[in-house]
Design a protein around this motif. Structure first.
Motif, PDB file in Angstrom:
ATOM      1  N   ALA A 245      -3.075  12.544  -2.268  1.00 45.65           N
ATOM      2  CA  ALA A 245      -4.280  11.750  -2.543  1.00 45.65           C
ATOM      3  C   ALA A 245      -5.502  12.278  -1.818  1.00 45.65           C
TER       4      ALA A 245
ATOM      5  N   SER B  91      -7.899  11.701  -7.887  1.00 48.18           N
ATOM      6  CA  SER B  91      -8.645  12.234  -6.747  1.00 48.18           C
ATOM      7  C   SER B  91      -8.486  13.752  -6.763  1.00 48.18           C
TER       8      SER B  91
ATOM      9  N   ARG C 206     -11.007  -2.898  -6.973  1.00 42.66           N
ATOM     10  CA  ARG C 206     -10.174  -1.719  -6.757  1.00 42.66           C
ATOM     11  C   ARG C 206      -9.874  -1.637  -5.265  1.00 42.66           C
TER      12      ARG C 206
ATOM     13  N   GLU D 256     -10.169   0.728  -3.210  1.00 43.09           N
ATOM     14  CA  GLU D 256     -11.165   1.515  -2.476  1.00 43.09           C
ATOM     15  C   GLU D 256     -12.127   2.161  -3.459  1.00 43.09           C
TER      16      GLU D 256
ATOM     17  N   ILE E 166      -2.939   3.780  -4.830  1.00 41.45           N
ATOM     18  CA  ILE E 166      -3.865   4.866  -4.524  1.00 41.45           C
ATOM     19  C   ILE E 166      -3.077   6.157  -4.340  1.00 41.45           C
TER      20      ILE E 166
ATOM     21  N   LYS F 236       0.812  -1.211   0.000  1.00 44.66           N
ATOM     22  CA  LYS F 236       0.000   0.000   0.000  1.00 44.66           C
ATOM     23  C   LYS F 236       0.847   1.262   0.000  1.00 44.66           C
TER      24      LYS F 236
ATOM     25  N   GLN G 287      -4.352   7.786  -9.831  1.00 45.84           N
ATOM     26  CA  GLN G 287      -4.532   6.536  -9.086  1.00 45.84           C
ATOM     27  C   GLN G 287      -4.824   5.360 -10.011  1.00 45.84           C
TER      28      GLN G 287
END
Length: 421
Positions: free
Chosen positions: A110, A59, A191, A193, A364, A17, A118
């Protein structure tokens, strides 16, 4: 001209992550792209993974970051520079000649209005097997822009061809086998999120809304997946698109957002409608037609320049082995054409320009937001453009520069009390 391996990238290894850490298996995957859509193809035998990107998926949201207090320090900064006090000038600049608000989040934007590029998510193709396989080959054809995968499993020869078509604006995954009725799999979309998956008619659909960085909703996106099967069954239910006992399957995937490069609005068409139109536009086209359109388009660019450094023409060494020998002249040829391939695949007319990672990013929070750094990174992406006869790739960069003139005029006026932009 091909990059090739005798083993797959392991799709079962999850990505980290952390935005600033590489994922070794993801780096082994092979990139395809048409300027708008990108994918990293793992080529795993039992569960295929295509990590997806859509160039405009960010985003964040439009935000006024012009700082009216900046101008007050400009004369003092110039004075220090003229006196040769560069350290003091730099310190004062970093304190005062900055935007208001949270800016780019120091490259971690982000969740602030600046946002970041992303991942669109993943397409998974689960073949429901775990048996051994033989004679594996995974290759990226740099001249035609096609990934090919072949292997033998349970006595049957399987092949996959994958490409991102610019003229038809679609991902195409073609699956064939040496024995009739032997292609079965379950495909799904996911995905990390902000996503919802649903089965609607013969389309598997993933939709979502990004964070605007202000506690509300930002950009909307949509992905559509459709299977065209010869023989067998196609079942689309419970958020899974399943194929049973097919001879030959074409998976078609489209994706879009509601972004529009139009200051100050930026809101474009409904991505659900856009992706539906994209699939409708290719309805009834054969695989042969889709492939021919793609190859004609891609090779017209890739074939504009050739580089011949070596007298040995037999390509018998996998690319990961070649990389261990820096004196390998064919490796230099590959490196040259791979650079051209990446620019062709990530910068096509009508799309945004290539970003910090071209178009391919699996996070992300991407490194430095995967944005457009004009200190050197944008220039590096476009170094091959004129030098290797890819002038066509310049259009997206020129379009983006023109798009920031108007907001740039406002920044010049507010922050620097200047004309220009």
């Amino acid at each position: 001209m091909r990059i090739w391996y005798d083993h797959p990238a392991d799709a079962s290894v999850p990505d980290t992550k952390e935005g600033w850490r590489n994922d070794p298996e993801w780096l082994k995957a092979l990139p395809v792209g048409n300027g708008f859509l990108g994918a990293m193809v793992f080529g795993d035998v039992n569960i295929e993974r295509l990590q997806l990107n859509e160039k405009t998926l960010w985003s964040g949201s439009p935000d006024d970051n012009n700082n009216p207090d900046a101008f007050g320090s400009l004369d003092r900064i110039r004075e220090l520079l003229f006196k040769g006090k560069y350290k003091e000038a730099s310190e004062l600049t970093l304190k005062t000649l900055i935007c208001k608000g949270s800016g780019s989040g120091h490259g971690n934007g982000a969740n602030v209005p600046f946002g970041c590029f992303q991942t669109l998510g993943d397409l998974w193709i689960d073949f429901g097997k775990n048996s051994e396989y033989l004679n594996y080959l995974r290759e990226l054809d740099l001249e035609k822009g096609v990934v090919r995968i072949s292997y033998e499993q349970d006595g049957i020869k399987y092949k996959r061809e994958i490409f991102a078509s610019y003229p038809d604006r679609v991902f195409v995954i073609h699956l064939t086998a040496g024995k009739k009725g032997s292609i079965s799999f379950k495909s799904s979309l996911s995905r990390p999120e902000r996503f919802t998956v649903s089965s609607q008619g013969d389309n598997l659909i993933m939709t979502g809304i990004m964070s605007d960085g202000k506690g509300g909703n930002g950009m909307r996106y949509a992905v559509r997946l459709k299977a065209v099967s010869r023989g067998g069954q196609v079942i689309n239910q419970n958020n899974v698109l399943e194929v049973k006992g097919s001879d030959d399957v074409i998976l078609l995937l489209t994706a879009s957002t509601d972004y529009r490069q139009d200051y100050p609005g930026y809101k474009g068409d409904d991505p659900l409608e856009t992706t539906l139109k994209q699939l409708d536009n290719i309805s009834g086209k054969s695989y042969e037609s889709l492939l021919a359109n793609h190859i004609e388009d891609f090779s017209a660019l890739s074939g504009k320049v050739s580089l011949d450094l070596s007298y040995i023409k037999a390509d018998t060494i996998p690319t990961d082995i070649r990389l261990k020998n820096s004196d390998d002249l064919h490796l230099h040829e590959l490196y040259f054409q791979f650079g051209r391939y990446l620019l062709i695949s990530s910068s096509r007319e009508g799309s945004l320009p290539a970003n910090l990672q071209g178009i391919w990013a699996n996070k992300i929070q991407t490194p430095w937001n995967c944005d457009y750094h004009t200190d050197i990174n944008v220039q590096m992406n476009y170094w091959p453009s004129d030098a290797t006869n890819l002038q066509e790739s310049h259009g997206p960069l020129t379009d983006l520069i023109e798009a920031v003139v108007k907001p740039g005029e406002e920044t010049a006026r507010v922050q620097y009390h200047s004309d220009g932009w």
